[in-house]
Scaffold this motif. Sequence first.
Motif, PDB file in Angstrom:
ATOM      1  N   PRO A 288       0.800  -1.237   0.000  1.00 37.84           N
ATOM      2  CA  PRO A 288       0.000   0.000   0.000  1.00 37.84           C
ATOM      3  C   PRO A 288       0.828   1.282   0.000  1.00 37.84           C
ATOM      4  CG  PRO A 288      -0.880  -1.578   1.579  1.00 37.84           C
ATOM      5  CD  PRO A 288       0.366  -2.186   1.026  1.00 37.84           C
ATOM      6  N   SER A 289       1.951   1.301   0.747  1.00 38.88           N
ATOM      7  CA  SER A 289       2.687   2.575   0.812  1.00 38.88           C
ATOM      8  C   SER A 289       3.916   2.585  -0.096  1.00 38.88           C
ATOM      9  CB  SER A 289       3.085   2.852   2.259  1.00 38.88           C
ATOM     10  OG  SER A 289       3.777   1.728   2.754  1.00 38.88           O
ATOM     11  N   PHE A 290       3.975   1.643  -1.031  1.00 38.91           N
ATOM     12  CA  PHE A 290       5.149   1.513  -1.900  1.00 38.91           C
ATOM     13  C   PHE A 290       5.488   2.826  -2.622  1.00 38.91           C
ATOM     14  CE2 PHE A 290       6.398   0.884  -6.356  1.00 38.91           C
ATOM     15  CZ  PHE A 290       7.647   0.311  -6.196  1.00 38.91           C
ATOM     16  N   LEU A 291       4.513   3.412  -3.281  1.00 43.12           N
ATOM     17  CA  LEU A 291       4.774   4.609  -4.091  1.00 43.12           C
ATOM     18  C   LEU A 291       5.071   5.811  -3.188  1.00 43.12           C
ATOM     19  CD1 LEU A 291       4.841   5.780  -6.958  1.00 43.12           C
ATOM     20  CD2 LEU A 291       2.405   6.247  -6.759  1.00 43.12           C
ATOM     21  N   GLU A 292       4.270   5.942  -2.145  1.00 40.49           N
ATOM     22  CA  GLU A 292       4.415   7.085  -1.247  1.00 40.49           C
ATOM     23  C   GLU A 292       5.803   7.063  -0.591  1.00 40.49           C
ATOM     24  OE1 GLU A 292       1.140   7.135   1.360  1.00 40.49           O
ATOM     25  OE2 GLU A 292       1.336   9.257   1.864  1.00 40.49           O
ATOM     26  N   GLU A 293       6.177   5.882  -0.058  1.00 44.05           N
ATOM     27  CA  GLU A 293       7.479   5.792   0.622  1.00 44.05           C
ATOM     28  C   GLU A 293       8.620   5.978  -0.366  1.00 44.05           C
ATOM     29  OE1 GLU A 293       7.586   2.182   2.875  1.00 44.05           O
ATOM     30  OE2 GLU A 293       6.186   2.976   4.370  1.00 44.05           O
ATOM     31  N   ALA A 340      -3.733  14.160 -10.337  1.00 44.00           N
ATOM     32  CA  ALA A 340      -4.971  13.575  -9.809  1.00 44.00           C
ATOM     33  C   ALA A 340      -4.706  12.145  -9.339  1.00 44.00           C
ATOM     34  CB  ALA A 340      -6.046  13.595 -10.887  1.00 44.00           C
ATOM     35  N   PHE A 341      -3.921  11.406 -10.125  1.00 46.37           N
ATOM     36  CA  PHE A 341      -3.611  10.022  -9.745  1.00 46.37           C
ATOM     37  C   PHE A 341      -2.929   9.992  -8.374  1.00 46.37           C
ATOM     38  CE2 PHE A 341      -0.443   6.720  -9.289  1.00 46.37           C
ATOM     39  CZ  PHE A 341      -1.189   5.572  -9.497  1.00 46.37           C
ATOM     40  N   LEU A 342      -1.891  10.828  -8.218  1.00 47.32           N
ATOM     41  CA  LEU A 342      -1.132  10.802  -6.957  1.00 47.32           C
ATOM     42  C   LEU A 342      -2.027  11.196  -5.788  1.00 47.32           C
ATOM     43  CD1 LEU A 342       2.229  12.391  -8.152  1.00 47.32           C
ATOM     44  CD2 LEU A 342       1.802   9.990  -7.606  1.00 47.32           C
ATOM     45  N   SER A 343      -2.835  12.206  -6.016  1.00 52.98           N
ATOM     46  CA  SER A 343      -3.696  12.681  -4.948  1.00 52.98           C
ATOM     47  C   SER A 343      -4.676  11.581  -4.496  1.00 52.98           C
ATOM     48  CB  SER A 343      -4.434  13.906  -5.471  1.00 52.98           C
ATOM     49  OG  SER A 343      -5.267  14.394  -4.513  1.00 52.98           O
ATOM     50  N   TYR A 344      -5.309  10.890  -5.465  1.00 49.30           N
ATOM     51  CA  TYR A 344      -6.251   9.807  -5.117  1.00 49.30           C
ATOM     52  C   TYR A 344      -5.511   8.616  -4.512  1.00 49.30           C
ATOM     53  CZ  TYR A 344      -9.714  12.169  -8.082  1.00 49.30           C
ATOM     54  OH  TYR A 344     -10.568  13.078  -8.639  1.00 49.30           O
ATOM     55  N   TRP A 345      -4.379   8.283  -5.113  1.00 44.71           N
ATOM     56  CA  TRP A 345      -3.619   7.090  -4.691  1.00 44.71           C
ATOM     57  C   TRP A 345      -3.194   7.211  -3.228  1.00 44.71           C
ATOM     58  CZ3 TRP A 345      -2.029   2.650  -7.490  1.00 44.71           C
ATOM     59  CH2 TRP A 345      -1.010   1.896  -6.930  1.00 44.71           C
ATOM     60  N   LYS A 355      -4.087  -1.954  -4.671  1.00 43.31           N
ATOM     61  CA  LYS A 355      -3.073  -1.306  -5.500  1.00 43.31           C
ATOM     62  C   LYS A 355      -2.312  -2.393  -6.254  1.00 43.31           C
ATOM     63  CE  LYS A 355      -2.667   2.782  -2.609  1.00 43.31           C
ATOM     64  NZ  LYS A 355      -1.905   3.514  -1.590  1.00 43.31           N
ATOM     65  N   LEU A 356      -2.273  -2.240  -7.573  1.00 43.92           N
ATOM     66  CA  LEU A 356      -1.693  -3.280  -8.423  1.00 43.92           C
ATOM     67  C   LEU A 356      -0.632  -2.699  -9.337  1.00 43.92           C
ATOM     68  CD1 LEU A 356      -5.024  -4.852  -9.773  1.00 43.92           C
ATOM     69  CD2 LEU A 356      -3.557  -5.859  -8.025  1.00 43.92           C
ATOM     70  N   VAL A 357       0.275  -3.578  -9.782  1.00 40.40           N
ATOM     71  CA  VAL A 357       1.090  -3.227 -10.937  1.00 40.40           C
ATOM     72  C   VAL A 357       0.625  -4.174 -12.037  1.00 40.40           C
ATOM     73  CG1 VAL A 357       2.997  -4.770 -10.219  1.00 40.40           C
ATOM     74  CG2 VAL A 357       3.421  -2.923 -11.847  1.00 40.40           C
ATOM     75  N   VAL A 358       0.386  -3.614 -13.222  1.00 34.07           N
ATOM     76  CA  VAL A 358      -0.163  -4.418 -14.321  1.00 34.07           C
ATOM     77  C   VAL A 358       0.825  -4.392 -15.485  1.00 34.07           C
ATOM     78  CG1 VAL A 358      -2.141  -4.719 -15.869  1.00 34.07           C
ATOM     79  CG2 VAL A 358      -2.493  -3.753 -13.590  1.00 34.07           C
ATOM     80  N   GLY A 359       1.132  -5.572 -16.027  1.00 32.90           N
ATOM     81  CA  GLY A 359       2.096  -5.658 -17.134  1.00 32.90           C
ATOM     82  C   GLY A 359       1.423  -5.441 -18.479  1.00 32.90           C
ATOM     83  N   GLY A 360       2.053  -5.922 -19.535  1.00 33.11           N
ATOM     84  CA  GLY A 360       1.477  -5.769 -20.876  1.00 33.11           C
ATOM     85  C   GLY A 360       2.199  -4.696 -21.664  1.00 33.11           C
ATOM     86  N   LEU A 365       0.649   1.381 -12.857  1.00 28.43           N
ATOM     87  CA  LEU A 365       0.212   1.200 -11.476  1.00 28.43           C
ATOM     88  C   LEU A 365      -1.282   1.458 -11.507  1.00 28.43           C
ATOM     89  CD1 LEU A 365       3.010   3.210  -9.645  1.00 28.43           C
ATOM     90  CD2 LEU A 365       2.658   0.735  -9.510  1.00 28.43           C
ATOM     91  N   LYS A 366      -2.042   0.561 -10.891  1.00 27.44           N
ATOM     92  CA  LYS A 366      -3.490   0.709 -11.002  1.00 27.44           C
ATOM     93  C   LYS A 366      -4.148   0.591  -9.632  1.00 27.44           C
ATOM     94  CE  LYS A 366      -7.488  -1.129 -13.470  1.00 27.44           C
ATOM     95  NZ  LYS A 366      -7.949  -1.685 -14.715  1.00 27.44           N
ATOM     96  N   ALA A 367      -5.047   1.533  -9.335  1.00 28.07           N
ATOM     97  CA  ALA A 367      -5.879   1.405  -8.138  1.00 28.07           C
ATOM     98  C   ALA A 367      -7.174   0.774  -8.615  1.00 28.07           C
ATOM     99  CB  ALA A 367      -6.139   2.769  -7.531  1.00 28.07           C
ATOM    100  N   TYR A 368      -7.363  -0.493  -8.265  1.00 26.03           N
ATOM    101  CA  TYR A 368      -8.530  -1.223  -8.764  1.00 26.03           C
ATOM    102  C   TYR A 368      -9.614  -1.241  -7.696  1.00 26.03           C
ATOM    103  CZ  TYR A 368     -11.412  -5.045 -10.448  1.00 26.03           C
ATOM    104  OH  TYR A 368     -12.478  -5.795 -10.860  1.00 26.03           O
TER     105      TYR A 368
END
Length: 632
Positions: A288-293, A340-345, A355-360, A365-368
């Motif tokens: 959960p705090s991966f991006l923030e930290e 907006a993404f950072l603020s919501y995330w 909170k996911l990381v999606v390949g392809g 980074l996706k908040a599902y």
Amino acid sequence: MELFPYPPRPHQADFVRTVERTMLANGHLVVESGTGTGKTVCALTGALQAALATGRKVLYLTRTNSQERQVILEVRRINEKAPVFGVALQGRQGTCPLIRRDKELSAGTPDELSRICQDKRRRVLEGRSGGCRFFKGLQDLDMEGFVDRCRQTLPTAEELIDQCDALNICPHEVMKELAKEARVVAAPYAYFFVPFIRNSLLDWMGCPMEDVLLIIDEAHNLPDYTREIESFQLSRYMLEMVRKETEEFGDPDISKGVGLNDLCEGCSKLLEEALRDYLIDEDGLVPPSFLEEGLMSAFTCTSRSLQAMAKLVMEQGEVIREARFAQGRLPRSYTHSLGAFLSYWFSLDEECYVKLVVGGENPCLKAYCIDPVVTTSALLGCGGSLHMSGTLAPLNEYRDSIGLPMDTALVSFPSPFPKENRRVFYVQDVSTKYEEMQSSPEMVEAMEDHVVQVCNGVRRNTVVFFPSYALMDRFLADGVSRRISRKVHVEERGMAQLELMDVVTQFKRAAPEGQVLFAVMGGRISEGIDFPEEELEVAVVVGIPYPRPTAKQKALMHFYELRFHRGWEYTVKGPAIRKLLQAIGRLIRTERDVGAALVLDRRISQFGDRLDLVPTEHPLQDIQAFFRERGR
Ligand code: SF4
């Protein structure tokens, strides 16, 4: 039944009365009702009888334009019994003549298009240059007379757009005017489930939420649809576009010594790190705090200063939007999306999101959003709602997953078609279970042999439904289509709608000699195309379409296990059987249709409560015998 426009068939009177009674009591109703039950006209009649008795309006939500058209055709029939006015709405992409003719504009979001439209209308009203000539055209229109003509003719959305094009007036504005007068409004899901569009719609309809009687067609789509509209993401492509925007619009400081580009760089690094450390197969859970930290450590700052940075990024995005808008371009800014993404995330409700990381091809980074109730709770403000589909069972699962009250009425109406016209066979020697396919390479070969044998032996239009594109690709790579002595059409990944319809038309034309079509379950063919009579007589189902055990899927299962103690039933078994029934359901669309299905997976036997299943060791002979028995 006073408004019902046809001689009622079995169960239709019951259907209409159930809808009317529920709506009069401001209640909610979930109905499973298959093809041929006349669910559109039954739902409309019941809701209209309640609406007319209480001075309310009916809002009929659909997934496709053809369903919307069907609503208007039924309103026309009801209108022959008592005057009822209905209108079908479509978004600006499909209605606005300026947008339809401009490639860049037609890629705009509803929000962006609304902004452009607002400006063009304001210019007309203020007598400035650059206004919209189709809006201006409305000033000379006798709107009252136009509305009166629409009352008489009840045009479909397409007919209305044509009429407006001929008069050089804006169809979107005309639809808004008509919505005010209409008793029935048909519209896409987004008109209700996207809050800012819903507010506009209620305004156009001129009624508060509690005066809206809501009908949701093809409701089995609703949980996934609402989860997706609440989810948001930050992709590699978006970050690349932010970088480009800094080249064009500058790279302002968003904190002491930190530029926008630095933040973008920090996010890119963390995205790549997440892909490296957490991605398993197609996605992975991110702490959960991966991006923030990660960002706090990169910029030696606090979480509060990160929030402040996100705000400044959005402000820069707004500057970019304005600048683009002033240049006559789409008011789009990836910088704004990043902010907006950072603020919501950072402020996400972790009970409802993962909170996911999606390949392809375009990793992100996706908040599902795992809980559709975040969006569907708006339903509870309506004067009553009806949710219906041909494949909705188990109905309590649907009720629970979208948060309807426990006293919601749950009703199933049986198919009116003769049961004996469809037979579903299954073989017991194969399975698409992952472990079995891994441990036994002959498993796929055995399934391929079954497909080839049936496609070559039964000279009737046949669709082979696959649980995934990956398995279809495997069959194609193994040369299965070359072993089939008839033409094989293929539903390809990401096919444009026109291309897809071309494939379907060619396949349909092959009846009665018969050709073969490879399609995927859960796709546009298996869920949205009608194949009446000889257009489709045989369906071969290659395995059960269980969802893949991705991180997203596991999170969903965990959520429903915690909330209802039914994780497997609600997120694996239920969706799989619905997809399967949708596919097999293509066989019988009228009472004259006769069709046979063959399921290549022994695990189908656990769905015996939903399907009459016949085991077979000789599928080709049994299918041929079935058609002989039915006189075909
Ligand atoms: S007023 Fe109508 S035609 Fe003009 S921009 Fe808006 S939607 Fe398009």
